[in-house]
Scaffold this motif. Structure first.
Motif, mmCIF file in Angstrom:
data_model
loop_
_atom_site.group_PDB
_atom_site.id
_atom_site.type_symbol
_atom_site.label_atom_id
_atom_site.label_comp_id
_atom_site.label_asym_id
_atom_site.label_seq_id
_atom_site.Cartn_x
_atom_site.Cartn_y
_atom_site.Cartn_z
ATOM 1 N N GLN A 9 0.834 -1.204 0.000
ATOM 2 C CA GLN A 9 0.000 0.000 0.000
ATOM 3 C C GLN A 9 0.864 1.248 0.000
ATOM 4 O OE1 GLN A 9 -3.192 0.149 2.981
ATOM 5 N NE2 GLN A 9 -2.882 -2.039 3.279
ATOM 6 N N GLN A 10 1.898 1.256 0.827
ATOM 7 C CA GLN A 10 2.768 2.426 0.934
ATOM 8 C C GLN A 10 3.512 2.680 -0.376
ATOM 9 O OE1 GLN A 10 4.750 1.052 4.484
ATOM 10 N NE2 GLN A 10 3.472 2.319 5.812
ATOM 11 N N LYS A 11 3.931 1.609 -1.060
ATOM 12 C CA LYS A 11 4.603 1.774 -2.355
ATOM 13 C C LYS A 11 3.661 2.364 -3.391
ATOM 14 C CE LYS A 11 8.015 -1.945 -1.923
ATOM 15 N NZ LYS A 11 8.424 -3.271 -2.407
ATOM 16 N N VAL A 12 2.442 1.818 -3.460
ATOM 17 C CA VAL A 12 1.445 2.316 -4.415
ATOM 18 C C VAL A 12 1.128 3.783 -4.121
ATOM 19 C CG1 VAL A 12 -0.985 2.099 -5.123
ATOM 20 C CG2 VAL A 12 0.440 0.045 -4.894
ATOM 21 N N ALA A 13 0.895 4.095 -2.858
ATOM 22 C CA ALA A 13 0.575 5.475 -2.482
ATOM 23 C C ALA A 13 1.725 6.423 -2.825
ATOM 24 C CB ALA A 13 0.249 5.545 -0.993
ATOM 25 N N SER A 14 2.951 5.967 -2.651
ATOM 26 C CA SER A 14 4.113 6.793 -2.956
ATOM 27 C C SER A 14 4.171 7.143 -4.445
ATOM 28 C CB SER A 14 5.383 6.063 -2.522
ATOM 29 O OG SER A 14 6.518 6.790 -2.898
ATOM 30 N N ILE A 15 3.908 6.174 -5.293
ATOM 31 C CA ILE A 15 3.919 6.403 -6.745
ATOM 32 C C ILE A 15 2.804 7.372 -7.137
ATOM 33 C CG2 ILE A 15 3.513 5.301 -8.991
ATOM 34 C CD1 ILE A 15 4.916 2.771 -7.721
ATOM 35 N N LEU A 16 1.596 7.122 -6.643
ATOM 36 C CA LEU A 16 0.466 7.984 -6.981
ATOM 37 C C LEU A 16 0.655 9.397 -6.417
ATOM 38 C CD1 LEU A 16 -2.440 5.423 -6.483
ATOM 39 C CD2 LEU A 16 -1.439 6.223 -8.650
ATOM 40 N N THR A 17 1.248 9.494 -5.247
ATOM 41 C CA THR A 17 1.533 10.798 -4.640
ATOM 42 C C THR A 17 2.485 11.608 -5.520
ATOM 43 O OG1 THR A 17 1.112 10.040 -2.388
ATOM 44 C CG2 THR A 17 2.580 11.930 -2.633
ATOM 45 N N ALA A 18 3.488 10.952 -6.064
ATOM 46 C CA ALA A 18 4.437 11.655 -6.939
ATOM 47 C C ALA A 18 3.717 12.264 -8.140
ATOM 48 C CB ALA A 18 5.540 10.701 -7.394
ATOM 49 N N PHE A 19 2.778 11.520 -8.724
ATOM 50 C CA PHE A 19 2.000 12.059 -9.848
ATOM 51 C C PHE A 19 1.138 13.237 -9.401
ATOM 52 C CE2 PHE A 19 2.602 7.763 -11.788
ATOM 53 C CZ PHE A 19 3.257 8.188 -12.936
ATOM 54 N N ASP A 20 0.432 13.081 -8.286
ATOM 55 C CA ASP A 20 -0.425 14.162 -7.800
ATOM 56 C C ASP A 20 0.385 15.407 -7.453
ATOM 57 O OD1 ASP A 20 -2.975 13.255 -8.118
ATOM 58 O OD2 ASP A 20 -3.192 12.492 -6.082
ATOM 59 N N ASP A 21 1.565 15.228 -6.872
ATOM 60 C CA ASP A 21 2.416 16.369 -6.546
ATOM 61 C C ASP A 21 2.793 17.133 -7.812
ATOM 62 O OD1 ASP A 21 2.272 15.700 -3.870
ATOM 63 O OD2 ASP A 21 4.312 14.874 -3.772
ATOM 64 N N LYS A 22 3.091 16.424 -8.884
ATOM 65 C CA LYS A 22 3.436 17.079 -10.151
ATOM 66 C C LYS A 22 2.227 17.803 -10.737
ATOM 67 C CE LYS A 22 7.516 14.608 -11.467
ATOM 68 N NZ LYS A 22 8.449 15.545 -10.884
ATOM 69 N N ILE A 23 1.061 17.193 -10.635
ATOM 70 C CA ILE A 23 -0.162 17.833 -11.144
ATOM 71 C C ILE A 23 -0.426 19.123 -10.386
ATOM 72 C CG2 ILE A 23 -2.685 17.590 -11.244
ATOM 73 C CD1 ILE A 23 -2.149 14.547 -11.831
ATOM 74 N N GLU A 24 -0.322 19.081 -9.060
ATOM 75 C CA GLU A 24 -0.566 20.280 -8.263
ATOM 76 C C GLU A 24 0.487 21.359 -8.547
ATOM 77 O OE1 GLU A 24 -1.312 19.459 -4.099
ATOM 78 O OE2 GLU A 24 -3.058 18.246 -4.587
ATOM 79 N N LEU A 25 1.733 20.954 -8.725
ATOM 80 C CA LEU A 25 2.785 21.914 -9.052
ATOM 81 C C LEU A 25 2.511 22.559 -10.404
ATOM 82 C CD1 LEU A 25 5.489 23.282 -8.457
ATOM 83 C CD2 LEU A 25 6.616 21.292 -9.468
ATOM 84 N N ASN A 26 2.144 21.757 -11.401
ATOM 85 C CA ASN A 26 1.834 22.301 -12.723
ATOM 86 C C ASN A 26 0.651 23.264 -12.662
ATOM 87 O OD1 ASN A 26 3.913 21.042 -14.092
ATOM 88 N ND2 ASN A 26 2.687 19.251 -14.633
ATOM 89 N N ALA A 27 -0.349 22.939 -11.881
ATOM 90 C CA ALA A 27 -1.509 23.828 -11.737
ATOM 91 C C ALA A 27 -1.077 25.151 -11.118
ATOM 92 C CB ALA A 27 -2.589 23.156 -10.902
ATOM 93 N N ASN A 30 0.812 27.164 -13.728
ATOM 94 C CA ASN A 30 -0.146 27.743 -14.679
ATOM 95 C C ASN A 30 -0.863 28.943 -14.068
ATOM 96 O OD1 ASN A 30 0.503 25.864 -16.621
ATOM 97 N ND2 ASN A 30 -1.241 24.542 -16.185
ATOM 98 N N HIS A 31 -1.258 28.819 -12.812
ATOM 99 C CA HIS A 31 -1.937 29.920 -12.118
ATOM 100 C C HIS A 31 -1.019 31.142 -12.052
ATOM 101 C CE1 HIS A 31 -4.605 31.924 -9.328
ATOM 102 N NE2 HIS A 31 -3.562 32.143 -8.532
ATOM 103 N N ASN A 32 0.243 30.923 -11.713
ATOM 104 C CA ASN A 32 1.221 32.024 -11.640
ATOM 105 C C ASN A 32 1.438 32.658 -13.000
ATOM 106 O OD1 ASN A 32 1.490 31.558 -8.913
ATOM 107 N ND2 ASN A 32 3.409 30.413 -9.107
ATOM 108 N N LEU A 33 1.533 31.823 -14.037
ATOM 109 C CA LEU A 33 1.730 32.363 -15.392
ATOM 110 C C LEU A 33 0.530 33.173 -15.837
ATOM 111 C CD1 LEU A 33 3.486 29.332 -17.129
ATOM 112 C CD2 LEU A 33 4.513 31.527 -16.478
#
Length: 179
Positions: free
Chosen positions: A150-168, A171-174
């Protein structure tokens, strides 16, 4: 792999609202969540429209959620999810979910609930409008891998979500710069 009811995976915490007629309960340092604060498809909620005071917290049924714990809307707009980024209180239209140690972790539970949200919505109760109740969590079973997986799966999915939030955020800043 083991089967669990959703109610076995987390402590289900009810929220509340301090009396709105008491101005000494409002405008303090404690963020107070309602669904308007996290109905945006982002994983984390960082800020709230309203805040309460220590007196508001102590004299109402609201409770504190801690970083990483989950908020789910239970009435009105049903099934919206987020994880709190810092300590926050919340209203009675939501439940807080705190993963039970040794069974699951908050990050995995978040993704499990996100994946199960349609099933959760189909198991709502209420005659006037749909409502998630404690019985909803009792009526849904899921199969979990071991905690390490579970922790491995959550870690992988968290990395994707972190990138999505950073990109958002970028974009907001731009957009702000271009305006």
């Amino acid at each position: 792999m083991k089967e669990y009811k959703l109610s076995e995976l987390a402590d289900i915490i009810g929220g509340g609202t301090p009396k709105t007629s008491r101005s000494d309960y409002w405008g303090g340092d404690i963020p107070w969540l309602s669904v308007v604060d996290f109905n945006n498809d982002f994983r984390h909620v960082f800020t709230t429209e309203k805040t309460i005071t220590e007196a508001g917290l102590n004299n109402s049924s609201t409770r504190i959620l801690y970083p990483g714990e989950i908020i789910i809307s239970a009435r009105g707009t049903v099934g919206v999810l987020a994880q709190v980024a810092k300590e926050m209180a919340f209203n009675q239209s939501c439940y807080g979910l705190r993963a039970k140690p040794g069974i699951t972790c908050n990050d995995y539970l978040f993704y499990l609930l996100r994946h199960s949200i349609e099933t959760i919505k189909k198991n709502t109760h209420g005659s006037v409008f749909d409502t998630i109740t404690r019985d909803t969590f009792e009526s849904i079973s899921v199969i979990l891998p071991d905690l390490k997986t579970q922790q491995k799966v959550a870690s992988i999915l968290t990395a994707f979500d972190d990138k999505i939030e950073l990109n958002a955020q970028i974009n907001h800043n731009l957009e702000g710069i271009a305006a």
